[in-house]
Structures are given as C-alpha cells and as structure tokens.
Scaffold this motif. Structure first.
Motif, PDB file in Angstrom:
ATOM      1  N   GLY A  51       0.831  -1.201   0.000  1.00 52.90           N
ATOM      2  CA  GLY A  51       0.000   0.000   0.000  1.00 52.90           C
ATOM      3  C   GLY A  51       0.857   1.238   0.000  1.00 52.90           C
ATOM      4  N   HIS A  52       0.627   2.078   0.974  1.00 51.87           N
ATOM      5  CA  HIS A  52       1.367   3.332   1.092  1.00 51.87           C
ATOM      6  C   HIS A  52       2.866   3.079   1.245  1.00 51.87           C
ATOM      7  CE1 HIS A  52      -2.675   4.308   2.695  1.00 51.87           C
ATOM      8  NE2 HIS A  52      -2.483   5.430   2.025  1.00 51.87           N
ATOM      9  N   ASP A  53       3.635   4.098   0.905  1.00 53.84           N
ATOM     10  CA  ASP A  53       5.068   4.037   1.201  1.00 53.84           C
ATOM     11  C   ASP A  53       5.267   4.137   2.711  1.00 53.84           C
ATOM     12  OD1 ASP A  53       5.678   3.835  -1.447  1.00 53.84           O
ATOM     13  OD2 ASP A  53       6.412   5.872  -1.682  1.00 53.84           O
ATOM     14  N   VAL A  54       6.316   3.527   3.199  1.00 53.66           N
ATOM     15  CA  VAL A  54       6.648   3.600   4.625  1.00 53.66           C
ATOM     16  C   VAL A  54       7.433   4.878   4.864  1.00 53.66           C
ATOM     17  CG1 VAL A  54       7.914   2.462   6.488  1.00 53.66           C
ATOM     18  CG2 VAL A  54       6.670   1.089   4.801  1.00 53.66           C
ATOM     19  N   GLU A  55       7.141   5.537   5.979  1.00 50.06           N
ATOM     20  CA  GLU A  55       7.836   6.767   6.366  1.00 50.06           C
ATOM     21  C   GLU A  55       9.338   6.505   6.386  1.00 50.06           C
ATOM     22  OE1 GLU A  55       8.959  10.272   7.348  1.00 50.06           O
ATOM     23  OE2 GLU A  55       6.791  10.074   7.521  1.00 50.06           O
ATOM     24  N   PRO A  56      10.128   7.156   5.502  1.00 47.90           N
ATOM     25  CA  PRO A  56      11.563   6.868   5.394  1.00 47.90           C
ATOM     26  C   PRO A  56      12.354   7.094   6.684  1.00 47.90           C
ATOM     27  CG  PRO A  56      10.836   8.158   3.514  1.00 47.90           C
ATOM     28  CD  PRO A  56       9.694   8.120   4.498  1.00 47.90           C
ATOM     29  N   THR A  57      11.943   8.043   7.520  1.00 44.33           N
ATOM     30  CA  THR A  57      12.690   8.297   8.754  1.00 44.33           C
ATOM     31  C   THR A  57      12.623   7.109   9.715  1.00 44.33           C
ATOM     32  OG1 THR A  57      10.784   9.408   9.763  1.00 44.33           O
ATOM     33  CG2 THR A  57      12.374  10.798   8.584  1.00 44.33           C
ATOM     34  N   LEU A  58      11.627   6.237   9.547  1.00 41.39           N
ATOM     35  CA  LEU A  58      11.517   5.065  10.414  1.00 41.39           C
ATOM     36  C   LEU A  58      12.656   4.081  10.204  1.00 41.39           C
ATOM     37  CD1 LEU A  58       7.682   4.352  10.226  1.00 41.39           C
ATOM     38  CD2 LEU A  58       8.960   5.409  12.106  1.00 41.39           C
ATOM     39  N   TYR A  59      13.291   4.140   9.031  1.00 39.75           N
ATOM     40  CA  TYR A  59      14.445   3.280   8.782  1.00 39.75           C
ATOM     41  C   TYR A  59      15.684   4.104   8.446  1.00 39.75           C
ATOM     42  CZ  TYR A  59      12.402   3.609   4.059  1.00 39.75           C
ATOM     43  OH  TYR A  59      11.844   4.058   2.903  1.00 39.75           O
ATOM     44  N   GLY A  60      15.735   5.329   9.020  1.00 40.71           N
ATOM     45  CA  GLY A  60      16.936   6.143   8.968  1.00 40.71           C
ATOM     46  C   GLY A  60      17.247   6.799   7.637  1.00 40.71           C
ATOM     47  N   GLN A  61      16.247   7.011   6.803  1.00 34.76           N
ATOM     48  CA  GLN A  61      16.463   7.622   5.495  1.00 34.76           C
ATOM     49  C   GLN A  61      15.728   8.953   5.391  1.00 34.76           C
ATOM     50  OE1 GLN A  61      18.541   6.155   3.051  1.00 34.76           O
ATOM     51  NE2 GLN A  61      19.020   4.898   4.832  1.00 34.76           N
ATOM     52  N   ALA A  62      16.177   9.771   4.460  1.00 39.14           N
ATOM     53  CA  ALA A  62      15.523  11.056   4.198  1.00 39.14           C
ATOM     54  C   ALA A  62      14.397  10.838   3.190  1.00 39.14           C
ATOM     55  CB  ALA A  62      16.540  12.048   3.634  1.00 39.14           C
ATOM     56  N   MET A  63      13.411  11.717   3.252  1.00 39.51           N
ATOM     57  CA  MET A  63      12.301  11.679   2.300  1.00 39.51           C
ATOM     58  C   MET A  63      12.811  12.144   0.935  1.00 39.51           C
ATOM     59  SD  MET A  63       8.762  11.453   2.144  1.00 39.51           S
ATOM     60  CE  MET A  63       8.146  11.973   3.716  1.00 39.51           C
ATOM     61  N   LEU A  64      12.615  11.337  -0.082  1.00 35.93           N
ATOM     62  CA  LEU A  64      13.005  11.678  -1.445  1.00 35.93           C
ATOM     63  C   LEU A  64      11.783  12.155  -2.223  1.00 35.93           C
ATOM     64  CD1 LEU A  64      15.317   8.636  -2.256  1.00 35.93           C
ATOM     65  CD2 LEU A  64      16.001  10.940  -1.536  1.00 35.93           C
ATOM     66  N   PRO A  65      11.983  12.933  -3.274  1.00 38.36           N
ATOM     67  CA  PRO A  65      10.852  13.405  -4.075  1.00 38.36           C
ATOM     68  C   PRO A  65      10.032  12.258  -4.672  1.00 38.36           C
ATOM     69  CG  PRO A  65      12.862  14.568  -4.695  1.00 38.36           C
ATOM     70  CD  PRO A  65      13.251  13.491  -3.734  1.00 38.36           C
ATOM     71  N   GLU A  66      10.660  11.105  -4.891  1.00 34.13           N
ATOM     72  CA  GLU A  66       9.956   9.962  -5.470  1.00 34.13           C
ATOM     73  C   GLU A  66       9.033   9.257  -4.484  1.00 34.13           C
ATOM     74  OE1 GLU A  66      13.684  10.914  -7.414  1.00 34.13           O
ATOM     75  OE2 GLU A  66      13.399  10.165  -5.401  1.00 34.13           O
ATOM     76  N   CYS A  67       9.134   9.607  -3.225  1.00 33.13           N
ATOM     77  CA  CYS A  67       8.317   8.956  -2.202  1.00 33.13           C
ATOM     78  C   CYS A  67       6.842   9.246  -2.471  1.00 33.13           C
ATOM     79  CB  CYS A  67       8.709   9.460  -0.813  1.00 33.13           C
ATOM     80  SG  CYS A  67       7.964   8.527   0.525  1.00 33.13           S
ATOM     81  N   GLY A  68       6.033   8.206  -2.376  1.00 31.56           N
ATOM     82  CA  GLY A  68       4.596   8.336  -2.594  1.00 31.56           C
ATOM     83  C   GLY A  68       3.878   8.740  -1.325  1.00 31.56           C
ATOM     84  N   GLU A  69       2.582   8.524  -1.334  1.00 36.53           N
ATOM     85  CA  GLU A  69       1.736   8.892  -0.205  1.00 36.53           C
ATOM     86  C   GLU A  69       2.094   8.061   1.028  1.00 36.53           C
ATOM     87  OE1 GLU A  69      -3.024   9.041   0.890  1.00 36.53           O
ATOM     88  OE2 GLU A  69      -2.402   8.672  -1.172  1.00 36.53           O
TER      89      GLU A  69
END
Length: 96
Positions: free
Chosen positions: A62-80
């Motif tokens: 389904g939705h993308d997982v919040e990137p900060t939960l696994y130590g990553q920054a939000m990228l423009p390609e990240c979906g809802e």
C-alpha cells in the motif's frame, strides 16, 4: 478448523476510511485460512485480544513507509504516506 490470519488494514486518512481489497481476504481463504481484518487502533490491548487468537499475519502492500523510520531522508519519489498505518504495522511486526 481454519487458522485465523490477521490482516492489517489499508487506510484512507483523508476520508477517514479503513479499507481492504477483497483479493487479499480471498487469497487467505483459498489457502485454508480465515482472514480477520484488524482495526486501525493504537490500543494494544484491543490488538492483543485479537492477535492472541491468530496463527498468522498478512501485511498487504500500500502506502510508502515513512523513510525516517528506517533512517532515510524523504526523497521526491516517495509516494503517499500513512503514519497511522506505519505505527500499527510497526507494533504488528514486533508481535510477529
């Protein structure tokens, strides 16, 4: 008796809807399970009352997982994102 399989729900936060695509539930049935769609709640006592009766867990895509939960920054390609679902599924993964 068929084993109960907990299924984490999909969520439309904008509309306040908890959803489930029937194909996931039918798939559990086809392999001999009995699907149980979990409520979208942060009350662990409610979830535990259901999960203690279940033999398995299905977390559909389904939705993308919040990137900060696994130590990553939000990228423009990240979906809802769906933060309430991330919190629920994080607890479910700990249980599993």
């Amino acid at each position: 008796m068929r084993p109960l399989i907990a299924v984490s729900p999909l969520m439309n936060e904008k509309r306040g809807l908890q959803l489930m695509q029937p194909g996931y539930l039918r798939g559990v049935e086809l392999v001999g399970g009995a699907p149980v769609v979990l409520p979208m709640t942060e009350d662990w006592a409610v979830l535990e009352a259901i999960l203690c009766r279940c033999s398995g867990l299905l977390i559909p895509g389904g939705h993308d997982v919040e990137p900060t939960l696994y130590g990553q920054a939000m990228l423009p390609e990240c979906g809802e994102l769906c933060r309430s679902r991330d919190r629920l599924e994080g607890r479910l993964l700990s249980w599993a």
